[in-house]
Design an enzyme around this catalytic site. Sequence first.
Site, PDB file in Angstrom:
ATOM      1  N   ASN A   1     -10.183  -0.359  -0.107  1.00 54.24           N
ATOM      2  CA  ASN A   1      -8.733  -0.187  -0.006  1.00 54.24           C
ATOM      3  C   ASN A   1      -8.087  -0.754  -1.269  1.00 54.24           C
ATOM      4  O   ASN A   1      -8.082  -1.966  -1.476  1.00 54.24           O
ATOM      5  CB  ASN A   1      -8.247  -0.928   1.249  1.00 54.24           C
ATOM      6  CG  ASN A   1      -6.752  -0.874   1.445  1.00 54.24           C
ATOM      7  OD1 ASN A   1      -5.991  -0.587   0.516  1.00 54.24           O
ATOM      8  ND2 ASN A   1      -6.304  -1.148   2.658  1.00 54.24           N
TER       9      ASN A   1
ATOM     10  N   CYS B   1       0.819  -1.216   0.000  1.00 50.19           N
ATOM     11  CA  CYS B   1       0.000   0.000   0.000  1.00 50.19           C
ATOM     12  C   CYS B   1       0.854   1.268   0.000  1.00 50.19           C
ATOM     13  O   CYS B   1       0.372   2.344  -0.329  1.00 50.19           O
ATOM     14  CB  CYS B   1      -0.925   0.008   1.207  1.00 50.19           C
ATOM     15  SG  CYS B   1      -1.960  -1.451   1.300  1.00 50.19           S
TER      16      CYS B   1
ATOM     17  N   HIS C   1      -3.320   7.056   3.001  1.00 49.09           N
ATOM     18  CA  HIS C   1      -3.722   5.786   2.387  1.00 49.09           C
ATOM     19  C   HIS C   1      -5.153   5.467   2.815  1.00 49.09           C
ATOM     20  O   HIS C   1      -5.509   5.589   3.990  1.00 49.09           O
ATOM     21  CB  HIS C   1      -2.757   4.688   2.843  1.00 49.09           C
ATOM     22  CG  HIS C   1      -3.201   3.315   2.481  1.00 49.09           C
ATOM     23  ND1 HIS C   1      -3.699   3.005   1.238  1.00 49.09           N
ATOM     24  CD2 HIS C   1      -3.244   2.162   3.206  1.00 49.09           C
ATOM     25  CE1 HIS C   1      -4.016   1.725   1.206  1.00 49.09           C
ATOM     26  NE2 HIS C   1      -3.755   1.187   2.388  1.00 49.09           N
TER      27      HIS C   1
HETATM   28  N1  COA Z   1     -18.235  -9.025   9.841  1.00 46.20           N
HETATM   29  C1  COA Z   1     -18.813  -9.099  11.047  1.00 46.20           C
HETATM   30  N2  COA Z   1     -18.123  -9.331  12.177  1.00 46.20           N
HETATM   31  C2  COA Z   1     -16.799  -9.494  12.073  1.00 46.20           C
HETATM   32  C3  COA Z   1     -16.127  -9.433  10.838  1.00 46.20           C
HETATM   33  C4  COA Z   1     -16.899  -9.210   9.700  1.00 46.20           C
HETATM   34  N3  COA Z   1     -16.377  -9.104   8.458  1.00 46.20           N
HETATM   35  N4  COA Z   1     -14.817  -9.623  11.043  1.00 46.20           N
HETATM   36  C5  COA Z   1     -14.655  -9.785  12.381  1.00 46.20           C
HETATM   37  N5  COA Z   1     -15.858  -9.707  12.988  1.00 46.20           N
HETATM   38  C6  COA Z   1     -16.137  -9.820  14.423  1.00 46.20           C
HETATM   39  C7  COA Z   1     -15.133 -10.655  15.157  1.00 46.20           C
HETATM   40  O1  COA Z   1     -15.467 -12.002  15.120  1.00 46.20           O
HETATM   41  C8  COA Z   1     -15.208 -10.090  16.550  1.00 46.20           C
HETATM   42  O2  COA Z   1     -16.345 -10.627  17.187  1.00 46.20           O
HETATM   43  P1  COA Z   1     -16.363 -10.908  18.771  1.00 46.20           P
HETATM   44  O3  COA Z   1     -16.170  -9.567  19.413  1.00 46.20           O
HETATM   45  O4  COA Z   1     -17.708 -11.505  18.995  1.00 46.20           O
HETATM   46  O5  COA Z   1     -15.210 -11.848  19.019  1.00 46.20           O
HETATM   47  C9  COA Z   1     -15.494  -8.599  16.328  1.00 46.20           C
HETATM   48  O6  COA Z   1     -16.032  -8.509  14.994  1.00 46.20           O
HETATM   49  C10 COA Z   1     -14.283  -7.736  16.432  1.00 46.20           C
HETATM   50  O7  COA Z   1     -13.225  -8.299  15.652  1.00 46.20           O
HETATM   51  P2  COA Z   1     -11.912  -7.507  15.352  1.00 46.20           P
HETATM   52  O8  COA Z   1     -11.051  -8.311  14.437  1.00 46.20           O
HETATM   53  O9  COA Z   1     -11.303  -7.046  16.639  1.00 46.20           O
HETATM   54  O10 COA Z   1     -12.518  -6.269  14.545  1.00 46.20           O
HETATM   55  P3  COA Z   1     -11.958  -4.822  14.381  1.00 46.20           P
HETATM   56  O11 COA Z   1     -12.717  -3.844  15.152  1.00 46.20           O
HETATM   57  O12 COA Z   1     -10.463  -4.794  14.518  1.00 46.20           O
HETATM   58  O13 COA Z   1     -12.326  -4.538  12.855  1.00 46.20           O
HETATM   59  C11 COA Z   1     -11.173  -4.502  10.783  1.00 46.20           C
HETATM   60  C12 COA Z   1     -11.801  -5.373  11.851  1.00 46.20           C
HETATM   61  C13 COA Z   1     -10.559  -5.407   9.728  1.00 46.20           C
HETATM   62  C14 COA Z   1     -12.257  -3.612  10.166  1.00 46.20           C
HETATM   63  C15 COA Z   1     -10.113  -3.604  11.415  1.00 46.20           C
HETATM   64  O14 COA Z   1      -9.239  -4.352  12.221  1.00 46.20           O
HETATM   65  C16 COA Z   1      -9.299  -2.882  10.405  1.00 46.20           C
HETATM   66  O15 COA Z   1      -9.823  -2.126   9.610  1.00 46.20           O
HETATM   67  N6  COA Z   1      -7.995  -3.024  10.471  1.00 46.20           N
HETATM   68  C17 COA Z   1      -7.092  -2.374   9.584  1.00 46.20           C
HETATM   69  C18 COA Z   1      -7.225  -2.986   8.272  1.00 46.20           C
HETATM   70  C19 COA Z   1      -6.550  -2.215   7.252  1.00 46.20           C
HETATM   71  O16 COA Z   1      -6.820  -1.071   7.074  1.00 46.20           O
HETATM   72  N7  COA Z   1      -5.644  -2.868   6.575  1.00 46.20           N
HETATM   73  C20 COA Z   1      -4.992  -2.352   5.495  1.00 46.20           C
HETATM   74  C21 COA Z   1      -3.818  -1.614   5.904  1.00 46.20           C
HETATM   75  S1  COA Z   1      -2.923  -1.431   4.477  1.00 46.20           S
END
Ligand code: COA
Length: 335
Positions: free
Chosen positions: A291, A124, A260
């Site tokens: 993204n 990225c 980004h």
């Molecule tokens: N839909 C619904 N629920 C989901 C899910 C989805 N697609 N993915 C995870 N969950 C659930 C998990 O199971 C968890 O449930 P629980 O609390 O019952 O255990 C809960 O949501 C939280 O999971 P978590 O992984 O901690 O979510 P989060 O708040 O971190 O959000 C992302 C997930 C991916 C949106 C977030 O971590 C993110 O955006 N990270 C950065 C990603 C990014 O930008 N990457 C590119 C960089 S170049």
Amino acid sequence: MSRTEIQSPTGAPYAAILGIGSYRPDRLVPNSEVVEAIDSSDEWIQQRSGIKTRRWAGPEESVQMMSVEASRKALAHAGIDARQIDCVIVATVSHMLQTPAIATAIAHELGTDQAAAFDISAACAGFCHGVAMANDMVRGGSAGHVLVIGVERLTDILDLHDRGTAFIFADGAGAAVVGPSETPGIGPVVWGSDGEQFDLIRQREDWRDVIASGEPVMPHLTMQGNSVFRWASFAMAKIGQQTLDRAGISLDDLDVFVPHQANMRIIDAMARSMKLPAHVKIARDVADMGNTSAASVPLAFDRMIQEGEAKPGDTALLIAFGAGLAYAAQVVTVP
Ligand code: COA
């Protein structure tokens, strides 16, 4: 014996981005379509990422095709003929041949004659790496004009059944022409990497493992989203501030912020940590485009220019970060 003196190259006093262009694939994919394959909901995706739709490339929208379309617009915006381009740099992780570089085919299709052409892999962060290299090349004398392209067809390596990545990643291309300028148009780059966190965003396995497994399954992208989220929200705001400091720019001087387009919450967290004043326009293309990795900064920047949010002569902070973990940022003048 006297030493023979080697001539040293000399370039332009300064470099600037002279033009930007982008390509958005035709097909708009709403969250309602993505959730058909994962246990999720439109509401959850919007709340956690700010993404409402994204664009996924069709069969005709190859890495090369999208790059050429974006580049033609960037060349037209810069008022530069393709034959004036001395070097084509393509930042991508989704050109599916390891060799040759797709930059060579793009250069040829554009008609850049004998331009140097190569690909860089910084995920990225790739586009901002390319702009930094182009700035040094123009000032150092190794190229008069450089075309920097950020392009991805991430759907080729996306597991549509993986609820951690399927709703985030998407396709598109952006390009910039970097050339000589009488005033500084690109500030010092602040860049780096943290290979200790190599595994946070990566392809699941390499091609040798795929062959050894006997199952011809594409090595998909995987991501430890939560760890990436924490790293990006805190560490990258500091890099943004360092980039302004190195360019001698205060927050009051800044007009435009193009981070980004990873996740709306990361964008908001960075803007808060950096204490961006209310007058700074912030790119929020992620809501419509998801993204697009190396393409995200030029896509978002071009949109702000097209919609009049970023005006010629404005001062913009570009910052990109991702797998590696690699990052790069610079202050630029809006073309
Ligand atoms: N839909 C619904 N629920 C989901 C899910 C989805 N697609 N993915 C995870 N969950 C659930 C998990 O199971 C968890 O449930 P629980 O609390 O019952 O255990 C809960 O949501 C939280 O999971 P978590 O992984 O901690 O979510 P989060 O708040 O971190 O959000 C992302 C997930 C991916 C949106 C977030 O971590 C993110 O955006 N990270 C950065 C990603 C990014 O930008 N990457 C590119 C960089 S170049």
